[in-house]
Design a protein around this motif. Structure first.
Motif, PDB file in Angstrom:
ATOM      1  N   ILE A 108       0.742  -1.274  -0.165  1.00  0.00           N
ATOM      2  CA  ILE A 108      -0.039   0.134   0.027  1.00  0.00           C
ATOM      3  C   ILE A 108       0.970   1.198   0.153  1.00  0.00           C
ATOM      4  O   ILE A 108       0.600   2.326  -0.653  1.00  0.00           O
ATOM      5  CB  ILE A 108      -0.958  -0.014   1.219  1.00  0.00           C
ATOM      6  N   ASP A 109       1.991   1.168   0.881  1.00  0.00           N
ATOM      7  CA  ASP A 109       2.908   2.353   0.739  1.00  0.00           C
ATOM      8  C   ASP A 109       3.505   2.666  -0.533  1.00  0.00           C
ATOM      9  O   ASP A 109       3.541   3.795  -0.764  1.00  0.00           O
ATOM     10  CB  ASP A 109       4.033   2.170   1.946  1.00  0.00           C
ATOM     11  N   VAL A 110       3.852   1.727  -1.078  1.00  0.00           N
ATOM     12  CA  VAL A 110       4.536   1.921  -2.469  1.00  0.00           C
ATOM     13  C   VAL A 110       3.470   2.359  -3.550  1.00  0.00           C
ATOM     14  O   VAL A 110       3.657   3.124  -4.374  1.00  0.00           O
ATOM     15  CB  VAL A 110       5.354   0.671  -3.043  1.00  0.00           C
ATOM     16  N   ALA A 111       2.451   1.641  -3.438  1.00  0.00           N
ATOM     17  CA  ALA A 111       1.375   2.328  -4.220  1.00  0.00           C
ATOM     18  C   ALA A 111       0.872   3.397  -4.244  1.00  0.00           C
ATOM     19  O   ALA A 111       0.766   4.355  -5.192  1.00  0.00           O
ATOM     20  CB  ALA A 111      -0.161   1.388  -4.137  1.00  0.00           C
ATOM     21  N   ALA A 112       0.823   4.020  -3.044  1.00  0.00           N
ATOM     22  CA  ALA A 112       0.604   5.505  -2.723  1.00  0.00           C
ATOM     23  C   ALA A 112       1.743   6.433  -3.319  1.00  0.00           C
ATOM     24  O   ALA A 112       1.461   7.463  -3.818  1.00  0.00           O
ATOM     25  CB  ALA A 112       0.595   5.832  -1.169  1.00  0.00           C
ATOM     26  N   ARG A 113       2.883   5.970  -3.137  1.00  0.00           N
ATOM     27  CA  ARG A 113       4.150   6.748  -3.578  1.00  0.00           C
ATOM     28  C   ARG A 113       4.173   6.793  -5.076  1.00  0.00           C
ATOM     29  O   ARG A 113       4.616   7.977  -5.514  1.00  0.00           O
ATOM     30  CB  ARG A 113       5.369   5.867  -3.218  1.00  0.00           C
ATOM     31  N   LEU A 114       3.803   5.849  -5.711  1.00  0.00           N
ATOM     32  CA  LEU A 114       3.759   5.802  -7.345  1.00  0.00           C
ATOM     33  C   LEU A 114       2.482   6.567  -7.811  1.00  0.00           C
ATOM     34  O   LEU A 114       2.456   6.271  -9.107  1.00  0.00           O
ATOM     35  CB  LEU A 114       4.099   4.324  -7.832  1.00  0.00           C
ATOM     36  N   GLY A 115       1.475   6.543  -7.060  1.00  0.00           N
ATOM     37  CA  GLY A 115       0.060   7.179  -7.397  1.00  0.00           C
ATOM     38  C   GLY A 115      -0.605   5.906  -8.111  1.00  0.00           C
ATOM     39  O   GLY A 115      -1.400   6.266  -9.194  1.00  0.00           O
ATOM     40  N   VAL A 116      -0.394   4.722  -7.815  1.00  0.00           N
ATOM     41  CA  VAL A 116      -1.267   3.823  -8.222  1.00  0.00           C
ATOM     42  C   VAL A 116      -2.580   3.654  -7.516  1.00  0.00           C
ATOM     43  O   VAL A 116      -2.656   3.516  -6.220  1.00  0.00           O
ATOM     44  CB  VAL A 116      -0.384   2.343  -8.035  1.00  0.00           C
ATOM     45  N   GLU A 117      -3.775   3.485  -8.255  1.00  0.00           N
ATOM     46  CA  GLU A 117      -4.899   3.768  -7.522  1.00  0.00           C
ATOM     47  C   GLU A 117      -5.304   2.498  -6.670  1.00  0.00           C
ATOM     48  O   GLU A 117      -6.039   2.654  -5.525  1.00  0.00           O
ATOM     49  CB  GLU A 117      -6.035   3.609  -8.488  1.00  0.00           C
ATOM     50  N   SER A 118      -4.852   1.286  -6.837  1.00  0.00           N
ATOM     51  CA  SER A 118      -5.176   0.234  -6.049  1.00  0.00           C
ATOM     52  C   SER A 118      -4.337  -0.977  -6.005  1.00  0.00           C
ATOM     53  O   SER A 118      -3.413  -0.934  -6.379  1.00  0.00           O
ATOM     54  CB  SER A 118      -6.427  -0.497  -6.740  1.00  0.00           C
ATOM     55  N   VAL A 119      -4.551  -1.691  -4.879  1.00  0.00           N
ATOM     56  CA  VAL A 119      -3.907  -2.784  -4.275  1.00  0.00           C
ATOM     57  C   VAL A 119      -4.612  -3.965  -4.210  1.00  0.00           C
ATOM     58  O   VAL A 119      -5.574  -3.832  -3.674  1.00  0.00           O
ATOM     59  CB  VAL A 119      -3.029  -2.561  -2.977  1.00  0.00           C
ATOM     60  N   GLY A 120      -4.315  -5.254  -4.707  1.00  0.00           N
ATOM     61  CA  GLY A 120      -5.124  -6.448  -5.020  1.00  0.00           C
ATOM     62  C   GLY A 120      -4.553  -7.377  -3.997  1.00  0.00           C
ATOM     63  O   GLY A 120      -3.647  -7.768  -3.616  1.00  0.00           O
ATOM     64  N   THR A 121      -5.588  -8.081  -3.417  1.00  0.00           N
ATOM     65  CA  THR A 121      -5.385  -9.088  -2.335  1.00  0.00           C
ATOM     66  C   THR A 121      -6.553 -10.068  -2.093  1.00  0.00           C
ATOM     67  O   THR A 121      -7.541  -9.892  -3.041  1.00  0.00           O
ATOM     68  CB  THR A 121      -4.931  -8.669  -0.859  1.00  0.00           C
ATOM     69  N   PHE A 122      -6.665 -10.967  -1.225  1.00  0.00           N
ATOM     70  CA  PHE A 122      -7.742 -11.646  -1.122  1.00  0.00           C
ATOM     71  C   PHE A 122      -8.073 -11.547   0.480  1.00  0.00           C
ATOM     72  O   PHE A 122      -7.438 -11.241   1.290  1.00  0.00           O
ATOM     73  CB  PHE A 122      -7.210 -13.146  -1.210  1.00  0.00           C
ATOM     74  N   ILE A 123      -9.505 -12.055   0.800  1.00  0.00           N
ATOM     75  CA  ILE A 123     -10.066 -11.839   1.975  1.00  0.00           C
ATOM     76  C   ILE A 123      -9.473 -13.022   2.712  1.00  0.00           C
ATOM     77  O   ILE A 123      -8.720 -13.058   3.798  1.00  0.00           O
ATOM     78  CB  ILE A 123     -11.605 -11.887   2.125  1.00  0.00           C
ATOM     79  N   GLY A 124      -9.545 -14.288   1.996  1.00  0.00           N
ATOM     80  CA  GLY A 124      -8.987 -15.443   2.537  1.00  0.00           C
ATOM     81  C   GLY A 124      -9.951 -15.992   3.444  1.00  0.00           C
ATOM     82  O   GLY A 124     -11.227 -15.963   3.416  1.00  0.00           O
ATOM     83  N   ARG A 125      -9.315 -17.171   4.311  1.00  0.00           N
ATOM     84  CA  ARG A 125     -10.138 -17.924   5.261  1.00  0.00           C
ATOM     85  C   ARG A 125      -9.292 -18.807   6.062  1.00  0.00           C
ATOM     86  O   ARG A 125      -8.356 -19.443   5.615  1.00  0.00           O
ATOM     87  CB  ARG A 125     -11.134 -18.635   4.400  1.00  0.00           C
ATOM     88  N   ASP A 126      -9.882 -19.003   7.421  1.00  0.00           N
ATOM     89  CA  ASP A 126      -9.279 -19.959   8.174  1.00  0.00           C
ATOM     90  C   ASP A 126     -10.241 -21.267   8.038  1.00  0.00           C
ATOM     91  O   ASP A 126     -11.269 -21.371   8.314  1.00  0.00           O
ATOM     92  CB  ASP A 126      -9.558 -19.355   9.503  1.00  0.00           C
ATOM     93  N   PRO A 127      -9.488 -22.275   7.153  1.00  0.00           N
ATOM     94  CA  PRO A 127     -10.486 -23.482   6.889  1.00  0.00           C
ATOM     95  C   PRO A 127     -10.896 -24.277   8.049  1.00  0.00           C
ATOM     96  O   PRO A 127     -11.827 -25.070   7.960  1.00  0.00           O
ATOM     97  CB  PRO A 127      -9.282 -24.118   6.165  1.00  0.00           C
ATOM     98  N   GLY A 128     -10.373 -23.956   9.340  1.00  0.00           N
ATOM     99  CA  GLY A 128     -10.813 -24.534  10.591  1.00  0.00           C
ATOM    100  C   GLY A 128     -12.201 -23.785  11.113  1.00  0.00           C
ATOM    101  O   GLY A 128     -12.799 -24.416  12.020  1.00  0.00           O
ATOM    102  N   LEU A 129     -12.389 -22.865  10.531  1.00  0.00           N
ATOM    103  CA  LEU A 129     -13.796 -22.079  10.633  1.00  0.00           C
ATOM    104  C   LEU A 129     -14.914 -22.248   9.822  1.00  0.00           C
ATOM    105  O   LEU A 129     -14.581 -22.244   8.647  1.00  0.00           O
ATOM    106  CB  LEU A 129     -13.530 -20.547  11.204  1.00  0.00           C
ATOM    107  N   SER A 130     -16.224 -21.971  10.073  1.00  0.00           N
ATOM    108  CA  SER A 130     -17.055 -21.837   9.098  1.00  0.00           C
ATOM    109  C   SER A 130     -17.063 -20.586   8.395  1.00  0.00           C
ATOM    110  O   SER A 130     -16.540 -19.707   8.922  1.00  0.00           O
ATOM    111  CB  SER A 130     -18.449 -22.149   9.943  1.00  0.00           C
ATOM    112  N   VAL A 131     -17.920 -20.372   7.372  1.00  0.00           N
ATOM    113  CA  VAL A 131     -17.949 -19.108   6.599  1.00  0.00           C
ATOM    114  C   VAL A 131     -18.307 -18.174   7.395  1.00  0.00           C
ATOM    115  O   VAL A 131     -17.746 -17.001   7.602  1.00  0.00           O
ATOM    116  CB  VAL A 131     -18.952 -19.403   5.424  1.00  0.00           C
ATOM    117  N   VAL A 132     -19.648 -18.319   8.245  1.00  0.00           N
ATOM    118  CA  VAL A 132     -20.093 -17.396   9.099  1.00  0.00           C
ATOM    119  C   VAL A 132     -18.891 -16.833  10.080  1.00  0.00           C
ATOM    120  O   VAL A 132     -18.644 -15.643  10.555  1.00  0.00           O
ATOM    121  CB  VAL A 132     -21.402 -17.801   9.795  1.00  0.00           C
ATOM    122  N   GLU A 133     -18.328 -17.784  10.746  1.00  0.00           N
ATOM    123  CA  GLU A 133     -17.344 -17.516  11.908  1.00  0.00           C
ATOM    124  C   GLU A 133     -16.304 -16.507  11.147  1.00  0.00           C
ATOM    125  O   GLU A 133     -15.708 -15.669  11.726  1.00  0.00           O
ATOM    126  CB  GLU A 133     -16.578 -18.802  12.395  1.00  0.00           C
TER     127      GLU A 133
END
Length: 317
Positions: free
Chosen positions: A100-125
């Motif tokens: 995020i810091d480098v994107a801000a310095r270069l004037g890049v609008e967005s940074v991409g990532t995943f939400i992800g998941r803990d596979p030991g928990l349910s979706v709601v958890e």
């Protein structure tokens, strides 16, 4: 609207080499992969040293963009922000802040990532856990003028049974993450294999689609009749093996790119359409990967629009 590609498909090349080739081939933007240089998965690439990004690195990057006429559409660091191991989760969050810091310095609008998941928990958890820890990252980015975009990849290989490992796979979950302040890096290939019509998801969410990943998917319905939606149980050494579908470059799969891009034009989308090359047919060597990117370019360029004279006149490196 502009056409680019994600640099992760060429992990052994430098950003300078990739940019020179991309400009000569008529691409306009790069979605730059910025995993840590010690990344372990074969699709990870580190094309900017975000953790140690110096003034010299910034100057060199800006000079490269001026020389090639390219833009950086987004910085890509797709990791599990709900990882079950606390130390791993914190390392991911720390690197994401560097991105995020480098994107801000270069004037890049967005940074991409995943939400992800803990596979030991349910979706709601997992959703409740995300509500506690993810808004801090959104705020960190917003304070620096950067949007965090989440790709709707299922990431089934992150779950031992092939279930969704990234909780952004459906429009229902998009609405949840939009409520936390995230945006979308829209990818129709994932929607296609889970049974969602990609075209139906554009207009309702166009205001949150900041970036688009152009990836196609080839389906084998007869094999699905044996394995079911979640794919083969016996995956060997490849947790991503589903048995009844595979990714392709745009134009070699099921996605209706003519109507997708037309809908983008109709709704006024002005972001980047970024080819994410994970096609096993056009992989294995640098030459094959580049040929896959050429196929994608030939598919999408006429739909997005003609190159300008300036773009055509950029010299090859």
């Amino acid at each position: 609207m502009k056409l680019g590609f994600l640099t992760a498909c060429l992990p052994s090349l430098s950003l300078d080499d990739i940019a020179g080739w991309a400009a000569a081939e008529g691409y306009q933007t790069l979605e730059v992969a910025v995993w840590p240089s010690t990344g372990g998965r074969d699709f990870e690439a580190s094309h900017l040293p975000v953790a140690t990004f110096s003034e010299a690195d910034e100057d060199a990057t800006r000079a490269l963009l001026r020389r090639t006429g390219l833009e950086i559409s987004s910085l890509a660091y797709y990791e599990n922000n709900l990882h079950p191991d606390p130390a791993t989760r914190e390392a991911i969050r720390t690197h994401l802040r560097h991105v995020i810091d480098v994107a801000a310095r270069l004037g890049v609008e967005s940074v991409g990532t995943f939400i992800g998941r803990d596979p030991g928990l349910s979706v709601v958890e997992n959703l409740r856990e995300g509500e506690k820890i993810l808004p801090e990252l959104v705020g960190y980015a917003a304070d620096r003028g950067v949007k965090i975009v989440i790709e709707n990849c299922v990431m089934e290989g992150w779950h031992p049974d092939g279930y969704p490992g990234n909780l952004a796979y459906s429009p229902e979950l998009w609405e949840w993450m939009f409520g936390l302040g995230f945006y979308l890096n829209w990818d129709p290939s994932h929607l296609t294999w889970i049974g969602v019509d990609p075209l139906t998801t554009i207009e309702p969410y166009i205001d949150r689609i900041v970036h688009t990943q152009a990836k196609d998917v080839e389906l084998f319905p007869a094999k699905r009749d044996r394995f079911g939606l979640f794919g083969t149980v016996h995956k060997g050494n490849n947790p991503w093996e589903m048995g009844w579908w595979r990714y392709r470059v745009p134009g070699l799969g099921e996605v209706d790119w003519r109507h997708v891009v037309d809908r983008f034009h109709e709704l006024g989308y002005t972001g980047t359409v970024s080819v994410e090359h994970e096609d096993p047919v056009w992989s294995g060597t640098e030459d094959k990967v580049k040929q896959g990117l050429r196929i994608a370019h030939r598919t999408l360029r006429p739909l997005i629009g003609e190159q300008t004279a300036t773009e055509r006149d950029i010299p090859a490196p």
